[in-house]
Design an enzyme around this catalytic site. Structure first.
Site, PDB file in Angstrom:
ATOM      1  N   GLU A  46       0.793  -1.358   0.065  1.00 53.63           N
ATOM      2  CA  GLU A  46      -0.023   0.001  -0.018  1.00 53.63           C
ATOM      3  C   GLU A  46       0.961   1.190  -0.119  1.00 53.63           C
ATOM      4  O   GLU A  46       0.505   2.366  -0.648  1.00 53.63           O
ATOM      5  CB  GLU A  46      -0.853   0.189   1.186  1.00 53.63           C
ATOM      6  N   CYS A  69      -2.511  -3.265   7.117  1.00 50.47           N
ATOM      7  CA  CYS A  69      -2.155  -3.780   8.631  1.00 50.47           C
ATOM      8  C   CYS A  69      -2.325  -2.329   9.635  1.00 50.47           C
ATOM      9  O   CYS A  69      -2.297  -1.199   8.901  1.00 50.47           O
ATOM     10  CB  CYS A  69      -0.711  -4.087   8.692  1.00 50.47           C
ATOM     11  N   ALA A 158      16.130 -51.220  -5.357  1.00 50.56           N
ATOM     12  CA  ALA A 158      16.343 -52.003  -4.104  1.00 50.56           C
ATOM     13  C   ALA A 158      17.496 -51.680  -3.489  1.00 50.56           C
ATOM     14  O   ALA A 158      17.591 -51.570  -2.168  1.00 50.56           O
ATOM     15  CB  ALA A 158      16.081 -53.704  -4.231  1.00 50.56           C
ATOM     16  N   SER A 162      18.914 -44.177  -6.731  1.00 52.65           N
ATOM     17  CA  SER A 162      17.721 -43.475  -7.100  1.00 52.65           C
ATOM     18  C   SER A 162      17.857 -42.154  -8.229  1.00 52.65           C
ATOM     19  O   SER A 162      17.325 -41.493  -8.509  1.00 52.65           O
ATOM     20  CB  SER A 162      17.092 -42.787  -5.760  1.00 52.65           C
ATOM     21  N   THR A 190      18.848 -39.678   4.159  1.00 53.55           N
ATOM     22  CA  THR A 190      18.947 -39.136   2.630  1.00 53.55           C
ATOM     23  C   THR A 190      20.194 -38.486   2.782  1.00 53.55           C
ATOM     24  O   THR A 190      20.978 -38.536   1.772  1.00 53.55           O
ATOM     25  CB  THR A 190      17.749 -38.226   2.693  1.00 53.55           C
ATOM     26  N   ASP A 194      22.882 -39.729  -0.103  1.00 53.45           N
ATOM     27  CA  ASP A 194      23.210 -38.873  -0.900  1.00 53.45           C
ATOM     28  C   ASP A 194      23.820 -37.710  -0.840  1.00 53.45           C
ATOM     29  O   ASP A 194      24.361 -36.850  -1.986  1.00 53.45           O
ATOM     30  CB  ASP A 194      21.799 -38.358  -1.705  1.00 53.45           C
ATOM     31  N   GLU A 295      11.468 -33.096   1.464  1.00 55.94           N
ATOM     32  CA  GLU A 295      12.286 -33.791   0.495  1.00 55.94           C
ATOM     33  C   GLU A 295      13.122 -34.827   0.909  1.00 55.94           C
ATOM     34  O   GLU A 295      14.087 -34.683   1.366  1.00 55.94           O
ATOM     35  CB  GLU A 295      13.282 -32.861  -0.296  1.00 55.94           C
ATOM     36  N   GLY A 297      12.813 -39.395   2.201  1.00 59.70           N
ATOM     37  CA  GLY A 297      12.783 -40.665   1.861  1.00 59.70           C
ATOM     38  C   GLY A 297      11.228 -41.261   2.248  1.00 59.70           C
ATOM     39  O   GLY A 297      10.464 -40.653   2.909  1.00 59.70           O
ATOM     40  N   PRO A 298      11.012 -42.653   2.106  1.00 57.66           N
ATOM     41  CA  PRO A 298       9.782 -43.095   2.319  1.00 57.66           C
ATOM     42  C   PRO A 298       9.543 -43.347   3.752  1.00 57.66           C
ATOM     43  O   PRO A 298       8.164 -43.135   4.262  1.00 57.66           O
ATOM     44  CB  PRO A 298       9.730 -44.478   1.807  1.00 57.66           C
TER      45      PRO A 298
HETATM   46  C1  AOF Z   1       0.077  -4.753   4.512  1.00 61.45           C
HETATM   47  N1  AOF Z   1       0.679  -4.758   3.307  1.00 61.45           N
HETATM   48  O1  AOF Z   1       1.900  -5.211   1.926  1.00 61.45           O
HETATM   49  C2  AOF Z   1       1.917  -6.866   3.878  1.00 61.45           C
HETATM   50  C3  AOF Z   1       1.247  -6.688   5.117  1.00 61.45           C
HETATM   51  O2  AOF Z   1       6.796  -6.156   9.805  1.00 61.45           O
HETATM   52  P1  AOF Z   1       6.115  -5.459   9.156  1.00 61.45           P
HETATM   53  O3  AOF Z   1       5.688  -4.250   9.477  1.00 61.45           O
HETATM   54  O4  AOF Z   1       6.529  -5.813   7.593  1.00 61.45           O
HETATM   55  O5  AOF Z   1       4.506  -6.243   9.205  1.00 61.45           O
HETATM   56  C4  AOF Z   1       4.403  -7.465   8.879  1.00 61.45           C
HETATM   57  C5  AOF Z   1       3.026  -8.018   8.992  1.00 61.45           C
HETATM   58  O6  AOF Z   1       2.060  -7.148   8.032  1.00 61.45           O
HETATM   59  C6  AOF Z   1       2.652  -9.322   8.485  1.00 61.45           C
HETATM   60  O7  AOF Z   1       2.742 -10.179   9.501  1.00 61.45           O
HETATM   61  C7  AOF Z   1       1.193  -8.877   7.821  1.00 61.45           C
HETATM   62  O8  AOF Z   1       0.277  -9.138   8.922  1.00 61.45           O
HETATM   63  C8  AOF Z   1       1.181  -7.724   7.342  1.00 61.45           C
HETATM   64  N2  AOF Z   1       1.666  -7.835   5.812  1.00 61.45           N
HETATM   65  N3  AOF Z   1       0.309  -5.813   5.467  1.00 61.45           N
HETATM   66  O9  AOF Z   1      -0.671  -4.064   4.803  1.00 61.45           O
HETATM   67  C9  AOF Z   1       1.691  -5.558   3.079  1.00 61.45           C
HETATM   68  N4  AOF Z   1       3.056  -7.406   3.575  1.00 61.45           N
HETATM   69 ZN    ZN Z   2       0.977  -2.862   6.052  1.00 54.85          ZN
END
Ligand code: AOF
Ligand code: ZN
Length: 375
Positions: A46, A69, A158, A162, A190, A194, A295, A297-298
């Site tokens: 924003e 926020c 076996a 892989s 793993t 590997d 990532e 193994g089984p």
């Molecule tokens: C928004 N616009 O582009 C994003 C938001 O530590 P800060 O200030 O960067 O805040 C991180 C928090 O803000 C994140 O956990 C989420 O709740 C919000 N992210 N909010 O208005 C944004 N990236």
């Molecule tokens: Zn924000």
């Protein structure tokens, strides 16, 4: 909003642990400013859109993929910036699941006389941030389990051999999955077999959001190693990025040697003699890890599946047969009757070079992209 979602996607490889967010300011049918959140610590979407718009923001509508926020985090609240700029209307795709925000951002905008709508393209917005949403709502990361198999469902001969089941194109596709993950989890077997690198080896120009002078963000490499058998000579300890070793107990001398080789050790509760995986994933979420790529193994993949910790399977299917003497995908002890099968919902299938990629969700797992919580 579609444009804001496209902008948000540019943060796919860089925004975490923050969510990927985009914002478009529109006035009289014209875009007057736009932006996306590139990197944690940098400006929110924003604020970038508002500075691009300048005075034009007065009376505009802000389309934003996440509720603005209202808290002071690493950056100041977006709500105050929107109010100060005189934005008239805010359309948010979804509420911010962060308990520090959770609807209060929208309430404050309404209280400031701004018209507020929420829910436009909500599923698309949620799909951008499954890890952030699950971490905020459940205290667990979103886990993708990656597997490579032959058409007859085998992952290794076996003998354990892989390399390689899938082609170059599929292995490159996995590089992008790694790049969007905050952590890669593997098992000690793993690593012992590997000696994998578990790193991102893509060029910055292939990763939107990265500047050419930046290097890709390396996901934390996590080795599940109950008895601390990881050798200090393991390749992954020498590569850029953090390595975390999850164990139950440890020989103090070997622990000290690993720590001086750069590993971070974490002692976790046990379950049937092994690291309790739910505790491990909760620990990772507490470290702000949103998306995990498993990532392994089984044995480890099977244990995570049986513990209900896997949100999506990403199975790369190669066009060859390995025979029924070869090893299967998951070790699932106790599964004997047809009614005990683990059901899957296939989300999509697509060709990747000569291989096929199947994305599936275990039955009963929450779909973090639907189930919008609106208004
Ligand atoms: C928004 N616009 O582009 C994003 C938001 O530590 P800060 O200030 O960067 O805040 C991180 C928090 O803000 C994140 O956990 C989420 O709740 C919000 N992210 N909010 O208005 C944004 N990236
Ligand atoms: Zn924000």
């Amino acid at each position: 909003m579609a444009r804001a979602l496209r902008l948000a996607r540019r943060g796919l490889y860089t925004a975490h642990p923050n969510p990927r967010v985009g914002c478009v300011l529109v006035k009289a049918g014209q875009v007057v400013g736009e932006g996306y959140h590139r990197r944690t610590g940098e400006s929110h979407a924003e604020r970038i859109a508002l500075s691009a718009a300048g005075e034009q923001a007065r009376g505009a509508t802000a389309y934003t993929t996440l509720e603005p926020c209202c808290h002071q985090g690493r950056t100041p609240p977006c709500v105050s910036a929107l109010l100060d700029a005189g934005v008239e209307r805010v359309v948010a795709a979804m509420e911010d699941p962060n308990p520090l925000v959770a609807g209060r951002g929208l309430d404050l905008l309404r209280a400031g006389g701004v018209a507020v709508e929420v829910g436009l393209l909500a599923a698309e917005a949620r799909a951008l941030n499954p890890g952030f949403i699950k971490r905020m709502c459940r205290g667990l990361p979103f886990v993708r389990c990656k597997l490579a198999m032959s058409l007859d469902g085998r992952t290794a001969m076996a003998s354990g051999e892989s390399r390689w089941i899938t082609n170059e194109a599929a292995r490159r596709d996995v590089q992008f999955l790694r790049a969007q993950s905050s952590a890669i989890v593997t098992g000690i077997e793993t690593v012992l077999n590997d000696d994998p690198a578990l790193n991102v080896r893509l060029d910055p120009v292939d990763l939107p959001g990265l500047r050419s002078e930046e290097t890709p963000i390396q996901p934390v490499r996590v080795v599940v190693d109950s008895r601390l058998r990881l050798p200090v000579t393991a390749q992954l300890l020498r590569l850029p990025g953090q390595t975390l070793v999850a164990c139950i107990d440890a020989d103090p001398l070997h622990a000290a040697a690993l720590e001086s080789a750069g590993a971070r050790l974490c002692r976790l509760p046990e379950r049937a003699g092994r690291v309790d995986l739910t505790s491990l994933f909760a620990f990772l979420a507490a470290q702000e890890i949103n998306e995990v790529l498993l990532e392994a193994g089984p044995t480890l993949s099977g244990a995570a599946l049986q513990a209900g910790l896997i949100d999506e399977l990403w199975i790369y299917l190669a066009p060859h047969l390995m025979g029924d003497g070869a090893r299967g995908l998951f070790h699932l002890p106790g599964l004997e009757r047809m009614d005990q099968r683990i059901g899957l919902e296939i989300l999509d299938i697509r060709p990747i070079g000569r291989d096929w990629r199947i994305r599936a969700r275990p039955a009963g797992q929450v779909d973090w992209a639907s189930a919008p919580r609106v208004g």
